[in-house]
Design a protein around this motif. Structure first.
Motif, short mmCIF file in Angstrom:
data_model
loop_
_atom_site.label_atom_id
_atom_site.label_comp_id
_atom_site.label_asym_id
_atom_site.label_seq_id
_atom_site.Cartn_x
_atom_site.Cartn_y
_atom_site.Cartn_z
N GLU A 68 -17.11 -38.23 21.59
CA GLU A 68 -16.66 -37.08 21.30
C GLU A 68 -17.48 -36.15 21.87
O GLU A 68 -17.38 -34.86 21.64
N TYR A 69 -18.78 -36.41 22.40
CA TYR A 69 -19.64 -35.44 22.75
C TYR A 69 -19.00 -34.64 24.12
O TYR A 69 -18.54 -34.90 24.72
N GLU A 70 -19.41 -33.27 23.73
CA GLU A 70 -18.87 -32.27 24.87
C GLU A 70 -19.93 -31.97 26.06
O GLU A 70 -21.12 -31.76 25.75
N ILE A 71 -19.49 -32.41 27.00
CA ILE A 71 -20.61 -32.40 28.43
C ILE A 71 -20.94 -30.89 28.66
O ILE A 71 -20.12 -29.89 28.62
N THR A 72 -22.17 -30.66 29.09
CA THR A 72 -22.66 -29.42 29.64
C THR A 72 -22.78 -29.43 31.04
O THR A 72 -22.80 -30.17 31.75
N VAL A 73 -23.07 -28.14 31.50
CA VAL A 73 -23.32 -28.16 33.00
C VAL A 73 -24.68 -28.93 33.41
O VAL A 73 -24.51 -29.44 34.46
N ASP A 74 -25.65 -28.76 32.87
CA ASP A 74 -26.88 -29.72 32.91
C ASP A 74 -26.48 -31.27 33.20
O ASP A 74 -27.00 -32.01 33.93
N ASP A 75 -25.60 -31.61 32.21
CA ASP A 75 -25.22 -32.97 32.24
C ASP A 75 -24.43 -33.12 33.63
O ASP A 75 -24.59 -34.21 34.19
#
Length: 252
Positions: A68-75
């Motif tokens: 359920e983790y929401e991905i970030t731009v850094d990811d």
């Protein structure tokens, strides 16, 4: 002219030094192996068994439900800078990530902890990494852990006992020789499942720590041992998945 000549010599030395440094850095990077990023600690554990020694993850390993983790731009940048991105397909991040991976090779694997699946999917990764021999060694150790667990159950006269199992945990249970006489989850349990748990004579009710829903079943079946198994390792390290299996078996 003399000053110009000296300046030219110094510049030439700097260029040669820089080129040498770049060659050294490149050789070091090649020696370190390909950059591998995995969606979760679970997919990273498959890469570990495949023979990879350096794997970074996107979803933090301490989450109860990493998919359920929401991905970030850094990811996304981290993934784009990798050579391989290993994922299972059920992660929420994949809806956001889409095709934004540049030249990174996407590697989709199937995830469950049965030996058959681990061998198949780790082998797929090993083919890409050129680590087949190391993969076979690590798979042998993984299989041995399961076989020892199966032997332990036989010695304690628990081989083939009836279990009521969360649908996401049936794979290891089958490998250990337990009889999957009923299943529940991943959604909330039903009234029929509660009634079945009460009269089914199950030795174990095995739930899933990443989405436990079997509490009501355990309440009506006090003679059944309620245990909660894990799929996702709590860290990224050598033999992380084997450690998960060992701890699951210990609960039995």
């Amino acid at each position: 002219m003399k000053k110009i000549f000296i300046s030219f010599i110094l510049f030439s030395l700097l260029v040669l030094s820089a080129c040498k440094g770049n060659r050294t850095t490149k050789k070091s990077e090649e020696k370190a192996g390909p950059v591998i990023v995995a969606s979760t600690s679970w997919t990273a554990a498959f890469a570990d068994i495949a023979g990879a020694d350096k794997v970074e993850i996107i979803a933090p390993a301490n989450l109860r439900h990493p998919p359920e983790y929401e991905i970030t731009v850094d990811d996304i940048v981290k993934i784009q800078n990798s050579q391989f991105f290993i994922f299972a397909g059920f992660e929420r991040m994949m809806k956001t990530l889409g095709d934004a991976v540049g030249e990174t090779q996407m590697v989709k694997i199937r995830c469950d902890n049965s030996y058959q699946t681990v061998a198949s999917e780790a082998g797929k990764i090993a083919e890409l990494l050129g680590t087949k021999d190391e993969c076979e060694k690590r798979l042998a150790s993984y299989k041995e852990t399961i076989e020892q667990g199966k032997k332990m159950l036989e010695e304690k006269s628990l081989a083939g006992v009836r279990v009521l199992c969360n649908a996401n945990q049936i794979y290891l249970a089958k490998d250990l020789g337990l009889e999957i006489a009923g299943t529940f989850g991943p959604g909330p349990v039903t009234s029929d499942q509660i009634a079945d748990a009460k009269t089914g004579g199950y030795v174990y009710i095995i739930d899933n720590v990443h989405n436990p829903v079997g509490g009501p079943l355990a309440e009506v079946a006090p003679d059944s041992k309620y245990i909660i198994w894990r799929n996702f390792p709590e860290s990224v390290k050598r033999a992380a998945l084997e450690e998960v299996i060992s701890k699951n078996i210990e609960q039995l």
